[in-house]
Design an enzyme around this catalytic site. Structure first.
Site, PDB file in Angstrom:
ATOM      1  N   ASP A  21       0.835  -1.202   0.000  1.00 57.98           N
ATOM      2  CA  ASP A  21       0.000   0.000   0.000  1.00 57.98           C
ATOM      3  C   ASP A  21       0.872   1.256   0.000  1.00 57.98           C
ATOM      4  OD1 ASP A  21      -2.308   1.491   0.010  1.00 57.98           O
ATOM      5  OD2 ASP A  21      -2.651   1.325   2.172  1.00 57.98           O
ATOM      6  N   ASN A  69     -10.679  -2.535  -6.125  1.00 60.55           N
ATOM      7  CA  ASN A  69      -9.843  -1.705  -7.005  1.00 60.55           C
ATOM      8  C   ASN A  69     -10.438  -1.541  -8.408  1.00 60.55           C
ATOM      9  OD1 ASN A  69      -6.633  -2.854  -5.652  1.00 60.55           O
ATOM     10  ND2 ASN A  69      -7.878  -1.086  -5.080  1.00 60.55           N
TER      11      ASN A  69
HETATM   12  C1  FPP Z   1      -1.706   0.058  -3.421  1.00 60.36           C
HETATM   13  O1  FPP Z   1      -1.288   1.382  -3.426  1.00 60.36           O
HETATM   14  C2  FPP Z   1      -1.181  -0.693  -4.551  1.00 60.36           C
HETATM   15  C3  FPP Z   1      -1.927  -1.260  -5.543  1.00 60.36           C
HETATM   16  C4  FPP Z   1      -3.390  -1.208  -5.590  1.00 60.36           C
HETATM   17  C5  FPP Z   1      -1.305  -1.948  -6.692  1.00 60.36           C
HETATM   18  C6  FPP Z   1      -0.057  -2.743  -6.399  1.00 60.36           C
HETATM   19  C7  FPP Z   1       0.692  -2.926  -7.645  1.00 60.36           C
HETATM   20  C8  FPP Z   1       2.024  -2.954  -7.762  1.00 60.36           C
HETATM   21  C9  FPP Z   1       2.953  -2.854  -6.641  1.00 60.36           C
HETATM   22  C10 FPP Z   1       2.652  -3.052  -9.084  1.00 60.36           C
HETATM   23  C11 FPP Z   1       2.424  -4.292  -9.857  1.00 60.36           C
HETATM   24  C12 FPP Z   1       2.542  -5.537  -9.097  1.00 60.36           C
HETATM   25  C13 FPP Z   1       2.867  -6.717  -9.644  1.00 60.36           C
HETATM   26  C14 FPP Z   1       2.732  -7.929  -8.817  1.00 60.36           C
HETATM   27  C15 FPP Z   1       3.371  -6.832 -11.008  1.00 60.36           C
HETATM   28  P1  FPP Z   1      -2.397   2.526  -3.573  1.00 60.36           P
HETATM   29  O2  FPP Z   1      -2.567   2.820  -5.014  1.00 60.36           O
HETATM   30  O3  FPP Z   1      -3.630   2.094  -2.861  1.00 60.36           O
HETATM   31  O4  FPP Z   1      -1.710   3.717  -2.832  1.00 60.36           O
HETATM   32  P2  FPP Z   1      -2.431   4.860  -1.972  1.00 60.36           P
HETATM   33  O5  FPP Z   1      -3.087   4.182  -0.815  1.00 60.36           O
HETATM   34  O6  FPP Z   1      -1.289   5.726  -1.569  1.00 60.36           O
HETATM   35  O7  FPP Z   1      -3.411   5.540  -2.878  1.00 60.36           O
END
Ligand code: FPP
Length: 247
Positions: A21, A69
């Site tokens: 996250d 998501n």
């Molecule tokens: C959460 O941060 C992260 C995600 C919803 C996506 C995770 C994806 C990756 C790390 C990249 C791709 C992964 C693979 C396995 C290829 P957020 O967007 O919720 O951050 P925020 O809470 O700061 O908005």
């Protein structure tokens, strides 16, 4: 002393699950678009997988995309799916070389066709690898998973394949997406949020929870090892008292 050197290699958790996250907020602090955070989050995936493999963790499960998501802006969802495909294509040889078995849990039918195809090819290619199992939770939520399990149990009862009185916790385990994975001993969440967000609700009944304020793109090997050291300093009692578990 480095966190890695403080790890007792005889007590490494078998399964570590991670809620990655903070990509969006990390990007914001760098004055960039959210996708820039996801792009940089890929190197943390690599670091975490490598760190886990180095100390003998056998299962690593990453919450990459939740059912919820799908409700994000269309461009962000498309960019995440694109990133997933590109990352798998780019990393597949390394996964194979390092004997990583790739798996996925979640409602994979909802993934775009090209994404599902690339994922399935990588899963097939790596299926006999034994060093570590990397499970990506994609289009996953625990409530969806539990609902699916209850439906499947109901079907099997209806078709006389299962008797109601035979249903126990092991039965339920066997109907979950994670049926071939042990429960995680440790769950890590980055970014400072202290929530589970619909991740592995059944499986984390006795997991140690570790929260760090580090945003996912900044989460590197030493951060992972720090979490392992914190885990090793906890006393896991499973409902018993201290004297019962320490002898
Ligand atoms: C959460 O941060 C992260 C995600 C919803 C996506 C995770 C994806 C990756 C790390 C990249 C791709 C992964 C693979 C396995 C290829 P957020 O967007 O919720 O951050 P925020 O809470 O700061 O908005």
């Amino acid at each position: 002393m480095k966190f890695k050197d403080q790890i007792d290699v005889s007590r490494v958790p078998n399964h570590v699950a991670v809620i990655m996250d903070g990509n969006g907020r990390w990007a914001q602090t760098h004055g960039e678009m959210r996708i820039f955070g996801h792009l940089n989050g890929v190197s943390s995936v690599r670091e975490t997988l490598s760190a886990a493999g180095e100390i003998g963790v056998k299962y690593l499960t990453l919450y990459a995309f939740s059912t919820e998501n799908w409700d994000r802006p269309r461009e962000e969802v498309a960019a995440l799916m694109d990133l997933l495909v590109k990352t798998i294509v780019k990393e597949i040889d390394d996964l194979q070389e390092n004997k990583v078995r790739l798996q996925a849990i979640g409602d994979l039918q909802l993934l775009p066709e090209n994404c599902r195809k690339t994922l399935n090819q990588a899963i097939e290619k790596t299926k006999n690898n034994k060093r570590i199992t990397l499970t990506l939770a994609l289009s996953y939520s625990a409530r969806w998973e539990i609902t699916q399990a209850i439906r499947a149990i109901g079907e099997d009862v209806k078709n006389n394949k299962l008797q109601v009185e035979d249903i126990n916790q092991v039965t339920i385990d066997s109907y979950l997406e994670t049926h071939n994975i042990p429960d995680p001993e440790l769950l890590i969440r980055t970014s400072g949020e202290k929530r589970i967000s619909n991740f592995l609700l059944w499986q984390i009944a006795y997991s140690e929870l570790y929260f760090t304020s580090v945003f996912w793109p900044d989460f590197k090997k030493e951060d992972f090892y720090e979490a392992i050291v914190a885990y090793q300093n906890r006393e896991r009692r499973f409902g018993k008292i201290s004297e019962q578990v320490s002898c």
